[in-house]
Design an enzyme around this catalytic site. Sequence first.
Site, PDB file in Angstrom:
ATOM      1  N   ASP A 354       0.768  -1.305   0.156  1.00 20.55           N
ATOM      2  CA  ASP A 354       0.017   0.069   0.022  1.00 20.55           C
ATOM      3  C   ASP A 354       0.848   1.167  -0.252  1.00 20.55           C
ATOM      4  OD1 ASP A 354      -2.655   1.393   0.564  1.00 20.55           O
ATOM      5  OD2 ASP A 354      -1.345   2.040   2.237  1.00 20.55           O
ATOM      6  N   GLU A 409       1.039  -0.470  -5.178  1.00 20.97           N
ATOM      7  CA  GLU A 409       0.154   0.621  -5.426  1.00 20.97           C
ATOM      8  C   GLU A 409       0.848   1.848  -5.673  1.00 20.97           C
ATOM      9  OE1 GLU A 409      -3.639   2.566  -3.163  1.00 20.97           O
ATOM     10  OE2 GLU A 409      -1.939   2.369  -2.287  1.00 20.97           O
TER      11      GLU A 409
END
Length: 699
Positions: A354, A409
């Site tokens: 993330d 990401e």
Amino acid sequence: MAASDARADCSEAALAAALADVPELARLLEIDPYLKPFALDFQRRYKRFKETLNNIGENEGGIDKFSRGYESFGVHTCADGGLYCKEWAPGAEGVFLTGDFNDWNPFSYPYKKLDYGKWELYIPPKRNKSLLVPHGSKLKVVIRSKSGEILYRISPWAKYVTREGDNVNYDWIHWDPEHPYKFKHSKPKKPRGLRIYESHVGISSYEGKIASYKHFTCNVLPRIKDLGYNCIQMMAIMEHAYYASFGYQITSFFAASSRYGTPEELKELVDTAHSMGITVLLDVVHSHASKNSEDGLNMFDGTDSCYFHSGPRGNHDLWDSRLFAYSSWEVLRFLLSNIRWWLEEYGFDGFRFDGVTSMLYHHHGMGQGFSGDYHEYFGLQVDEDALIYLMLANHLIHTLYPDSITVAEDVSGMPAVCSPISQGGVGFDYRLAMAIPDKWIQLLKEFKDEDWNMGNIVYTLTNRRYLEKCIAYAESHDQALVGDKTLAFWLMDAEMYTNMSVLTPFTPVIDRGIQLHKMIRLITHALGGEGYLNFMGNEFGHPEWLDFPRKGNNESYHYARRQFHLTDDDLLRYKFLNNFDRDMNKLEERCGWLSAPQAYVSEKHEANKIIAFERAGLLFIFNFHPSKSYTDYRVGTTLPGKFKIVLDTDVAEYGGHQRLDHNTDFFSEDFKHNERPYSLLVYIPSRVGLILENVDMTN
């Protein structure tokens, strides 16, 4: 001369040195010659990576040993029944262990100070050999700060924490079960084409409550398997005190969230998924950490600089969280050990990292548009400490488990994020194609159907770096959150409450919504990348939005759930979208377009609203026109012979109008069309997506 000009005029000698230092840099520059002016950046990054790896080897005995920090740090029951404890608290004046075992006397068990800010404690066993700290008992680390303040902390290495009743803070529970879960099934082989089901355990029930690992294992895994997904991405597993953070404000990095159940139950979930041939990825959050101090990492030793940068650099202003000091030796040990812990202890098959954009740049991506100019990806704005950490993490993961998968990401599009480390890249396997969902939302919000630009759709779906694999998705959890809308809600909105019954006639809104929902997913799946992702429930057009219990909604769970039962009701149209999603995935499993080379797009006709392309030996045809159907429409192909329809969004089982006869044989002619040597004539109804397969090639 400007710095960029100086870089552009990189001397031949400097380039030769860079090529000598980075083993396969020549391959990267061959793939993308426009990176040549930045060869020195790749050289510097790679040399720093190697230097760090070598330092770990010289000082710690190698990254294998270095990444096993969880075996010594934290609290461990010894074979003799004693207790060994170790912490890193460089800003502390004293460290103590307290808990149920000593009636919470804060100072009876002091740690001994070691070099480099480490502290250790050995407590000998009881004379009767009974456990000094039994499984399930509560513990705390007591820190005496330099100012003399006494602080009660949870160990950063705690393996289980839980919150009792209405308590604000979490308690650290010593987790050492007598009969730990034993894995029964081997890991599945690495999928050739990733079809990811993005999942959140807590919202996986239709009931207004937090669902459990057990519930997910028994009720959701079979659905995922039936839908044809071969991978699940588990969100919000790492412990987070604030449920509404969606798992992105981590407080205990080594603890599986206790709100869903026990660590053993999570292991059973992963093991059961493996038994079904499903790969399991963890959504790992190493980009930042919660500001909580009493039950988080923040201010662990009484200073703001223990695991994080001190001062403004250690704070993320937008996320209101702390930022790791990635160049710190013990922070590297902590994070790399955390990666290994989830692989070894829980059997995860890889990670979706993330917030990679926030990690890669000192500006964290805030206020940045990322035009694609290569100068945006190099220079002083890049946080090379974080970049080197990501290289080390990918190196560790792929060394330990070569079949592991890592996904970045990253919204910036930094070159070489998904290139091998040996080329000077960061080493990820995939990146998320984050521009694709934004494009679909933009089209639905801002344009009439007849004004959709076919060329722009194709550009967005195919605009990815050569040989850097992408995970395509029409929407993820981001679009489902309150304040935004899912594609189904953009398409059908309030009519989803009244007109999804098969007993009512199709309204224009519901008809359009169901047809476009399927077409958007199919073209994204087929053209957008080398992997595909769907957020749980969106495959069947889950109604409404996602909102976790919080003060602003009176702590309601009404929108923090997934109503899977809607697909089981034969009287509702949700089943049509569910059926289509299942068959689309299962056809990909058979034909393998995600693992095939990028598609050749032969047509993107603006007036006719037709897009046609070939991939994996299949012919894909889309008619986005809201009202026009075409008889005997000529479509180019590279293959001679007979074609049959193998997927059609218009069949009745998918909520379509059944305007195509699947018994029809289509024969390609030796007639060049749109730069293809052959072509065939096809009837293409309005708002339809088709896949034709060459029968001669498959027989």
